[in-house]
Design an enzyme around this catalytic site. Structure first.
Site, PDB file in Angstrom:
ATOM      1  N   THR A 202       0.814  -1.219   0.000  1.00 33.42           N
ATOM      2  CA  THR A 202       0.000   0.000   0.000  1.00 33.42           C
ATOM      3  C   THR A 202       0.850   1.272   0.000  1.00 33.42           C
ATOM      4  O   THR A 202       1.979   1.272   0.522  1.00 33.42           O
ATOM      5  CB  THR A 202      -0.914  -0.007   1.252  1.00 33.42           C
ATOM      6  N   ASP A 203       0.270   2.363  -0.507  1.00 33.85           N
ATOM      7  CA  ASP A 203       0.940   3.670  -0.441  1.00 33.85           C
ATOM      8  C   ASP A 203       1.104   4.143   1.007  1.00 33.85           C
ATOM      9  O   ASP A 203       1.927   5.018   1.295  1.00 33.85           O
ATOM     10  CB  ASP A 203       0.166   4.721  -1.260  1.00 33.85           C
ATOM     11  N   GLU A 204       0.308   3.573   1.920  1.00 37.15           N
ATOM     12  CA  GLU A 204       0.318   4.061   3.298  1.00 37.15           C
ATOM     13  C   GLU A 204       1.636   3.781   4.015  1.00 37.15           C
ATOM     14  O   GLU A 204       1.910   4.369   5.062  1.00 37.15           O
ATOM     15  CB  GLU A 204      -0.857   3.474   4.087  1.00 37.15           C
TER      16      GLU A 204
ATOM     17  N   LYS B  18       1.965  -3.356   7.411  1.00 37.70           N
ATOM     18  CA  LYS B  18       2.248  -3.587   5.991  1.00 37.70           C
ATOM     19  C   LYS B  18       3.717  -3.266   5.690  1.00 37.70           C
ATOM     20  O   LYS B  18       4.382  -3.979   4.934  1.00 37.70           O
ATOM     21  CB  LYS B  18       1.326  -2.739   5.107  1.00 37.70           C
TER      22      LYS B  18
HETATM   23  P1  NAD Z   1     -10.117  -7.380   2.172  1.00 33.74           P
HETATM   24  O1  NAD Z   1     -10.168  -7.085   3.623  1.00 33.74           O
HETATM   25  O2  NAD Z   1     -11.325  -7.160   1.325  1.00 33.74           O
HETATM   26  O3  NAD Z   1      -9.669  -8.893   1.929  1.00 33.74           O
HETATM   27  C1  NAD Z   1      -8.708  -9.537   2.714  1.00 33.74           C
HETATM   28  C2  NAD Z   1      -8.871 -11.024   2.525  1.00 33.74           C
HETATM   29  O4  NAD Z   1      -7.829 -11.672   3.275  1.00 33.74           O
HETATM   30  C3  NAD Z   1     -10.205 -11.562   3.054  1.00 33.74           C
HETATM   31  O5  NAD Z   1     -10.764 -12.464   2.123  1.00 33.74           O
HETATM   32  C4  NAD Z   1      -9.829 -12.265   4.347  1.00 33.74           C
HETATM   33  O6  NAD Z   1     -10.688 -13.342   4.669  1.00 33.74           O
HETATM   34  C5  NAD Z   1      -8.415 -12.725   4.031  1.00 33.74           C
HETATM   35  N1  NAD Z   1      -7.599 -12.927   5.242  1.00 33.74           N
HETATM   36  C6  NAD Z   1      -7.431 -12.064   6.275  1.00 33.74           C
HETATM   37  N2  NAD Z   1      -6.625 -12.599   7.206  1.00 33.74           N
HETATM   38  C7  NAD Z   1      -6.262 -13.821   6.745  1.00 33.74           C
HETATM   39  C8  NAD Z   1      -5.428 -14.855   7.241  1.00 33.74           C
HETATM   40  N3  NAD Z   1      -4.824 -14.750   8.432  1.00 33.74           N
HETATM   41  N4  NAD Z   1      -5.258 -15.973   6.496  1.00 33.74           N
HETATM   42  C9  NAD Z   1      -5.880 -16.097   5.284  1.00 33.74           C
HETATM   43  N5  NAD Z   1      -6.695 -15.165   4.778  1.00 33.74           N
HETATM   44  C10 NAD Z   1      -6.878 -14.038   5.484  1.00 33.74           C
HETATM   45  O7  NAD Z   1      -8.874  -6.541   1.637  1.00 33.74           O
HETATM   46  P2  NAD Z   1      -8.603  -5.902   0.196  1.00 33.74           P
HETATM   47  O8  NAD Z   1      -9.113  -4.525   0.195  1.00 33.74           O
HETATM   48  O9  NAD Z   1      -9.027  -6.860  -0.841  1.00 33.74           O
HETATM   49  O10 NAD Z   1      -7.020  -5.809   0.250  1.00 33.74           O
HETATM   50  C11 NAD Z   1      -6.185  -6.836  -0.297  1.00 33.74           C
HETATM   51  C12 NAD Z   1      -4.742  -6.427  -0.151  1.00 33.74           C
HETATM   52  O11 NAD Z   1      -4.525  -5.163  -0.787  1.00 33.74           O
HETATM   53  C13 NAD Z   1      -4.281  -6.247   1.305  1.00 33.74           C
HETATM   54  O12 NAD Z   1      -2.984  -6.779   1.425  1.00 33.74           O
HETATM   55  C14 NAD Z   1      -4.268  -4.734   1.505  1.00 33.74           C
HETATM   56  O13 NAD Z   1      -3.309  -4.361   2.466  1.00 33.74           O
HETATM   57  C15 NAD Z   1      -3.890  -4.270   0.116  1.00 33.74           C
HETATM   58  N6  NAD Z   1      -4.358  -2.908  -0.194  1.00 33.74           N
HETATM   59  C16 NAD Z   1      -5.678  -2.622  -0.250  1.00 33.74           C
HETATM   60  C17 NAD Z   1      -6.101  -1.330  -0.565  1.00 33.74           C
HETATM   61  C18 NAD Z   1      -7.564  -0.966  -0.678  1.00 33.74           C
HETATM   62  O14 NAD Z   1      -7.855   0.190  -1.008  1.00 33.74           O
HETATM   63  N7  NAD Z   1      -8.501  -1.876  -0.456  1.00 33.74           N
HETATM   64  C19 NAD Z   1      -5.166  -0.324  -0.787  1.00 33.74           C
HETATM   65  C20 NAD Z   1      -3.816  -0.649  -0.696  1.00 33.74           C
HETATM   66  C21 NAD Z   1      -3.419  -1.944  -0.427  1.00 33.74           C
END
Ligand code: NAD
Length: 327
Positions: free
Chosen positions: A126-128, A154
């Site tokens: 992430t950008d964060e 992260k």
């Molecule tokens: P989300 O919360 O919708 O999905 C996360 C998934 O991971 C879920 O299906 C959950 O069940 C699974 N999960 C969580 N803990 C787990 C574990 N211990 N073992 C197995 N599975 C597990 O998140 P997202 O928005 O789809 O984000 C996905 C990735 O992208 C993350 O790594 C997040 O940090 C990164 N990200 C997201 C955003 C955003 O805007 N949504 C921005 C930057 C980075």
């Protein structure tokens, strides 16, 4: 190519899997195994469109479970690692699950990938991790200075991924993206929260003065960027995937209100998030040059499609509202 996708039942991971298995990405895996714990944000039904395909397997489990991860890793050519605790507000309420899943879980995966000689490990970040920037954009290579417990966890995982590359020579790639939006996003994140509340005739919460700025990236652009990084990225490389669509939270609220025919009386000010970063911004020039990455979905178009999806899929999000308690 056989790919292990962690967190593939979540918002971004499920988009990646649906697209990868239906020929809509610049990578065409012969098989995808999703490993997902199905936490509050994991929805198995997100994978219904591909559930019957021969090239798809779902494994319910925790990325911290070393024995299960070892089994799932056998025979994989690549890992695309989405699984994470992902909501900043939840990390402010309780940081421990963020350290466990995001840092320890990532290390368990890295160890197994190394043992099994997996070809490539793509870590979605992430950008964060860079912290707030008042003007300009963070270049790749900027030192990490995360502020929230989520961002710190992260950043910790990013550093473990790079350490694995340097120490053991594992072929890793990291992508860092801006705020994603689109269909299937859990309804406690800001855009689906605004949309679903307005669809239910409720008011929407706006943090503080609404001046915080985020760059918005449509989930389909993000998934294409990940596929490009997976296939074209340099081993040990870090790639920025931004959307080029900066909006303050107030501007964002205005766009959602307008699209749903509501006025500013539908907005209530709520106390600001603790330690709220003012602005994030990524320089994506290197990703353009090295990967041929370009965000394609204009924000207004992406937002309209997203609102239509939530309007047409109340059966998807209404049952999730009980778990959407934070933010
Ligand atoms: P989300 O919360 O919708 O999905 C996360 C998934 O991971 C879920 O299906 C959950 O069940 C699974 N999960 C969580 N803990 C787990 C574990 N211990 N073992 C197995 N599975 C597990 O998140 P997202 O928005 O789809 O984000 C996905 C990735 O992208 C993350 O790594 C997040 O940090 C990164 N990200 C997201 C955003 C955003 O805007 N949504 C921005 C930057 C980075």
């Amino acid at each position: 190519m056989r790919i292990l996708v962690t967190g593939g039942a979540g918002f971004i991971g499920s988009e990646f899997v649906r697209r990868a298995l239906t020929g809509q990405l610049p990578v065409t895996p012969s098989h995808v195994t999703v490993l997902d714990k199905l936490t509050y944000s994991g929805v198995l039904a997100n994978l219904d469109p591909v559930a019957g395909l021969a090239g798809f397997t779902f494994v319910r489990g925790d990325i911290c479970d070393a024995a299960l991860v070892d089994e799932a890793m056998a025979g994989q050519d690549a890992v695309v690692h989405f699984a994470a605790e992902s909501h900043v507000d939840r990390s402010i309420a309780d940081a421990t699950p963020f350290v466990t899943t995001n840092v320890l879980g990532t290390q368990v995966l890295l160890d197994a990938a190394w043992r099994h000689g997996v070809g490539r490990f793509l870590h979605v970040s992430t950008d964060e991790v860079y912290g707030s920037i008042s003007e300009g954009s963070w270049p790749v290579g900027q030192p990490l200075a995360p502020n929230s417990p989520y961002a710190a966890s992260k950043a910790g995982s990013d550093l473990m991924v790079l350490a694995q590359h340097r120490t053991h020579g594992t072929d890793v790639v990291i992508t860092r993206c801006s705020n994603n939006y689109g269909p299937y996003q859990f309804p406690e994140k800001v855009i689906p929260r605004f949309v679903t509340r307005l669809l239910e005739g409720k008011r929407i919460p706006l943090y503080g003065d609404g001046a915080n700025v985020r760059d918005w990236l449509h989930v389909t652009d993000h998934c294409r960027g990940i596929a490009l990084a997976l296939t074209r990225g340099r081993s040990g490389g870090v790639y920025h995937l931004g959307g080029g669509e900066e909006l303050s939270n107030r501007e964002l609220a205005g766009k959602v209100l307008e699209a749903l025919g509501a006025g500013w009386d539908a907005v209530e000010s709520v106390p600001d998030r603790k330690g709220h970063d003012l602005r994030y911004s990524l320089d994506i020039e290197a990703s353009r040059e090295e990967l041929g990455y370009e965000p394609l979905v204009p924000f207004d178009e992406g937002l309209a499609g997203t609102i239509d999806w939530y309007r047409e899929n109340t059966g998807w999000w209404r049952p999730l509202l009980d778990a959407a308690t934070v933010g």
